[in-house]
Write a protein that holds these residues in place. Structure first.
Motif, PDB file in Angstrom:
ATOM      1  N   GLU A 163      -4.154   7.229  -8.560  1.00  0.00           N
ATOM      2  CA  GLU A 163      -3.885   6.200  -9.566  1.00  0.00           C
ATOM      3  C   GLU A 163      -3.477   6.818 -10.888  1.00  0.00           C
ATOM      4  N   ARG A 164      -4.161   7.870 -11.274  1.00  0.00           N
ATOM      5  CA  ARG A 164      -3.822   8.567 -12.517  1.00  0.00           C
ATOM      6  C   ARG A 164      -2.427   9.161 -12.436  1.00  0.00           C
ATOM      7  N   MET A 165      -2.112   9.783 -11.299  1.00  0.00           N
ATOM      8  CA  MET A 165      -0.799  10.393 -11.125  1.00  0.00           C
ATOM      9  C   MET A 165       0.302   9.335 -11.115  1.00  0.00           C
ATOM     10  N   ALA A 166       0.073   8.207 -10.432  1.00  0.00           N
ATOM     11  CA  ALA A 166       1.074   7.145 -10.366  1.00  0.00           C
ATOM     12  C   ALA A 166       1.347   6.573 -11.753  1.00  0.00           C
ATOM     13  N   LYS A 167       0.322   6.488 -12.572  1.00  0.00           N
ATOM     14  CA  LYS A 167       0.479   5.939 -13.921  1.00  0.00           C
ATOM     15  C   LYS A 167       1.151   6.941 -14.856  1.00  0.00           C
ATOM     16  N   THR A 211       3.888  12.749   2.048  1.00  0.00           N
ATOM     17  CA  THR A 211       2.729  12.540   2.926  1.00  0.00           C
ATOM     18  C   THR A 211       2.666  11.136   3.513  1.00  0.00           C
ATOM     19  N   GLY A 212       3.436  10.213   2.953  1.00  0.00           N
ATOM     20  CA  GLY A 212       3.406   8.837   3.435  1.00  0.00           C
ATOM     21  C   GLY A 212       2.224   8.043   2.893  1.00  0.00           C
ATOM     22  N   ASN A 213       1.479   8.616   1.968  1.00  0.00           N
ATOM     23  CA  ASN A 213       0.320   7.936   1.389  1.00  0.00           C
ATOM     24  C   ASN A 213       0.758   7.232   0.100  1.00  0.00           C
ATOM     25  N   CYS A 214       1.116   5.975   0.214  1.00  0.00           N
ATOM     26  CA  CYS A 214       1.612   5.191  -0.922  1.00  0.00           C
ATOM     27  C   CYS A 214       0.639   4.088  -1.294  1.00  0.00           C
ATOM     28  N   ASP A 215      -0.622   4.251  -0.965  1.00  0.00           N
ATOM     29  CA  ASP A 215      -1.621   3.184  -1.117  1.00  0.00           C
ATOM     30  C   ASP A 215      -1.710   2.606  -2.521  1.00  0.00           C
ATOM     31  N   VAL A 216      -1.621   3.450  -3.527  1.00  0.00           N
ATOM     32  CA  VAL A 216      -1.802   2.973  -4.905  1.00  0.00           C
ATOM     33  C   VAL A 216      -0.740   1.937  -5.246  1.00  0.00           C
ATOM     34  N   MET A 269      -1.019  -2.028  -5.842  1.00  0.00           N
ATOM     35  CA  MET A 269      -0.689  -2.456  -7.191  1.00  0.00           C
ATOM     36  C   MET A 269       0.452  -3.483  -7.205  1.00  0.00           C
ATOM     37  N   PHE A 270       1.473  -3.230  -6.407  1.00  0.00           N
ATOM     38  CA  PHE A 270       2.664  -4.082  -6.438  1.00  0.00           C
ATOM     39  C   PHE A 270       2.780  -4.986  -5.213  1.00  0.00           C
ATOM     40  N   GLU A 271       1.744  -4.977  -4.369  1.00  0.00           N
ATOM     41  CA  GLU A 271       1.710  -5.813  -3.165  1.00  0.00           C
ATOM     42  C   GLU A 271       2.983  -5.619  -2.340  1.00  0.00           C
ATOM     43  N   MET A 272       3.245  -4.358  -2.020  1.00  0.00           N
ATOM     44  CA  MET A 272       4.417  -3.988  -1.222  1.00  0.00           C
ATOM     45  C   MET A 272       3.944  -3.277   0.036  1.00  0.00           C
ATOM     46  N   GLU A 316       4.789  -6.261 -14.998  1.00  0.00           N
ATOM     47  CA  GLU A 316       5.202  -5.841 -16.333  1.00  0.00           C
ATOM     48  C   GLU A 316       5.125  -7.019 -17.298  1.00  0.00           C
ATOM     49  N   ASP A 317       5.541  -8.220 -16.860  1.00  0.00           N
ATOM     50  CA  ASP A 317       5.451  -9.408 -17.708  1.00  0.00           C
ATOM     51  C   ASP A 317       4.004  -9.733 -18.048  1.00  0.00           C
ATOM     52  N   GLU A 318       3.109  -9.587 -17.073  1.00  0.00           N
ATOM     53  CA  GLU A 318       1.689  -9.858 -17.312  1.00  0.00           C
ATOM     54  C   GLU A 318       1.128  -8.899 -18.356  1.00  0.00           C
TER      55      GLU A 318
END
Length: 150
Positions: free
Chosen positions: A80-84, A98-103, A107-110, A141-143
């Motif tokens: 989470e820190r790295m993604a931010k 690695t295919g680990n895109c969980d954050v 976060m973006f419901e994708m 972003e709008d929120e």
């Protein structure tokens, strides 16, 4: 004449030594000297005061290494820190390699595929052409902006 050949007429020279110390410094020196001469009393008082809060015995058989460590939570916080702070590094190190895109999935419901496509097409692309930003990212972003503005 005196017994060892010193005349009685020789006066002892009285020397006075004066220290010009501030009162607070002199008090500190006096208190420390008193403490050093009465160390047993000070130690007894210290133990009497602190024994109320100090456990007399350490827990027997306690091993810090035996405590459970939630490694997934630690990795999640790091991601989470790295993604931010560094989205390019997150995309490259965690998501694409690695295919680990969980954050970002959470976060973006994708889906994982949507996040990978976004990373390779936008974040890591070398091109200057505009890329398609998922609607969930824009909504988030709008929120955030609406919360910041008064």
């Amino acid at each position: 004449q005196a017994a060892f050949g010193v005349s009685r007429h020789v006066r002892a020279r009285i020397c006075s030594t004066a220290l010009n110390l501030e009162d607070r410094i002199a008090d500190m020196i006096d208190k420390e000297l008193y403490r050093l001469h009465h160390m047993d009393n000070f130690e007894r008082e210290w133990h009497k005061k602190n024994n109320k809060v100090i456990e007399p015995n350490l827990a027997q058989g306690f091993d810090v290494m035996s405590m459970p460590l939630d490694e997934e939570a630690v990795i999640r916080r790091k991601d989470e820190r790295m993604a931010k702070n560094n989205p390019q590094k997150y995309c490259m190190d965690r998501c694409v390699s690695t295919g680990n895109c969980d954050v970002w999935e959470d976060m973006f419901e994708m889906t994982a595929k949507e996040v990978k496509d976004f990373c390779s097409g936008c974040v890591l692309s070398e091109g200057e052409e505009p890329c398609e930003i998922p609607a969930t990212m824009l909504e988030l972003e709008d929120e955030v902006e609406s919360k910041i503005k008064p």
